[in-house]
Write a protein that holds these residues in place. Structure first.
Motif, mmCIF file in Angstrom:
data_model
loop_
_atom_site.group_PDB
_atom_site.id
_atom_site.type_symbol
_atom_site.label_atom_id
_atom_site.label_comp_id
_atom_site.label_asym_id
_atom_site.label_seq_id
_atom_site.Cartn_x
_atom_site.Cartn_y
_atom_site.Cartn_z
ATOM 1 N N GLU A 1 0.823 -1.209 0.000
ATOM 2 C CA GLU A 1 0.000 0.000 0.000
ATOM 3 C C GLU A 1 0.852 1.252 0.000
ATOM 4 O OE1 GLU A 1 -3.553 -0.197 2.617
ATOM 5 O OE2 GLU A 1 -2.557 -2.006 3.390
ATOM 6 N N SER A 2 0.472 2.169 -0.858
ATOM 7 C CA SER A 2 1.092 3.479 -0.851
ATOM 8 C C SER A 2 0.072 4.471 -0.327
ATOM 9 C CB SER A 2 1.592 3.848 -2.252
ATOM 10 O OG SER A 2 2.350 5.033 -2.201
ATOM 11 N N CYS A 3 -0.852 4.938 -1.158
ATOM 12 C CA CYS A 3 -1.774 6.000 -0.729
ATOM 13 C C CYS A 3 -2.716 5.571 0.397
ATOM 14 C CB CYS A 3 -2.566 6.538 -1.917
ATOM 15 S SG CYS A 3 -3.675 5.332 -2.656
ATOM 16 N N CYS B 1 3.812 -1.140 3.694
ATOM 17 C CA CYS B 1 3.437 0.251 3.458
ATOM 18 C C CYS B 1 4.598 0.869 2.688
ATOM 19 C CB CYS B 1 3.169 0.966 4.775
ATOM 20 S SG CYS B 1 2.549 2.635 4.539
ATOM 21 N N SER B 2 4.451 0.908 1.383
ATOM 22 C CA SER B 2 5.553 1.308 0.497
ATOM 23 C C SER B 2 5.313 2.719 -0.015
ATOM 24 C CB SER B 2 5.680 0.319 -0.658
ATOM 25 O OG SER B 2 4.435 0.171 -1.319
ATOM 26 N N MET C 1 3.877 -3.532 -7.967
ATOM 27 C CA MET C 1 3.766 -3.612 -6.510
ATOM 28 C C MET C 1 3.014 -4.880 -6.095
ATOM 29 S SD MET C 1 2.847 0.375 -5.596
ATOM 30 C CE MET C 1 2.410 0.028 -3.875
ATOM 31 N N ALA C 2 1.879 -5.153 -6.745
ATOM 32 C CA ALA C 2 1.076 -6.334 -6.413
ATOM 33 C C ALA C 2 1.852 -7.620 -6.695
ATOM 34 C CB ALA C 2 -0.237 -6.316 -7.195
ATOM 35 N N THR D 1 -2.093 -0.647 -3.849
ATOM 36 C CA THR D 1 -2.704 0.657 -4.134
ATOM 37 C C THR D 1 -1.605 1.691 -4.300
ATOM 38 O OG1 THR D 1 -2.860 1.241 -1.786
ATOM 39 C CG2 THR D 1 -4.800 0.199 -2.778
ATOM 40 N N THR D 2 -1.803 2.576 -5.247
ATOM 41 C CA THR D 2 -0.930 3.732 -5.411
ATOM 42 C C THR D 2 -1.766 4.855 -5.994
ATOM 43 O OG1 THR D 2 1.149 4.570 -6.333
ATOM 44 C CG2 THR D 2 -0.061 2.979 -7.693
ATOM 45 N N GLY D 3 -1.676 6.032 -5.396
ATOM 46 C CA GLY D 3 -2.527 7.116 -5.871
ATOM 47 C C GLY D 3 -2.266 8.416 -5.143
#
Length: 179
Positions: A42-44, A68-69, A100-101, A116-118
């Motif tokens: 997870e990013s965002c 948590c990247s 990422m996934a 997730t990235t956003g």
């Protein structure tokens, strides 16, 4: 790539009779029934998906890890996101979500990798990548599915709501694959 916004997603859940607050319960129960596992990158969403999954009793049987990247360095070093990809399209992109996934699935040996990235806001948005743009990816077997979530229509448009809606969509994506 599947595209959705907040309004369409809310209508979709209503049509399917799913309470968004119960998505993590449905996911953990179904993964348990199938003896499958998931890991998150997870990013965002900053660990919100991991938090929601681990709030459910029995999650330890189906949840491998959550990364948590937030930084591109961790995306590269830990998850294997290619520096060339980050340079070419940026962290908020379908390609980075997919890598990422795939990366978290590989390092955890989970059956599913979810990422997730956003841009959760309130700052950081641009015309090309506005606040509320989130890419969500699900890696499994030899495939990776990507959702482009345009969440600029969440009310109110704030960081908490963008993150919550993105986590809902991510859990729904996984649930749809394991139903």
């Amino acid at each position: 790539m599947f595209e959705i916004n907040a309004e369409k997603f809310i209508n979709l859940l209503a049509k399917e009779g799913i309470n968004p607050k119960k998505l993590q319960d449905l996911v953990v129960r179904r993964l348990s029934e199938l003896s499958k596992t998931v890991a998150t990158a997870e990013s965002c969403t900053g660990g919100l998906i991991s938090k929601r999954i681990t709030e459910v009793s029995g999650a330890s049987n189906v949840f491998e890890c959550g990364v948590c990247s937030y930084s591109n360095g961790i995306k590269r070093r830990l998850l294997g996101v290619k520096g060339e990809t980050l340079a070419a399209v940026g962290a908020v992109s379908p390609a980075v979500a997919a890598q990422m996934a795939e990366g978290v699935r590989e390092i955890s040996n989970a059956d599913f990798g979810l990422s997730t990235t956003g841009i959760a806001g309130p700052t950081g948005g641009t015309k090309e990548k506005p606040v509320g743009l989130v890419y969500i990816a699900l890696s499994y077997g030899g495939a990776t599915e990507i959702v482009k979530a345009s969440l600029s229509d969440v009310k109110p448009l704030d960081r908490e709501n963008v993150r919550r809606e993105a986590s809902d969509i991510a859990l729904w994506l996984l649930l749809n694959k394991i139903r």
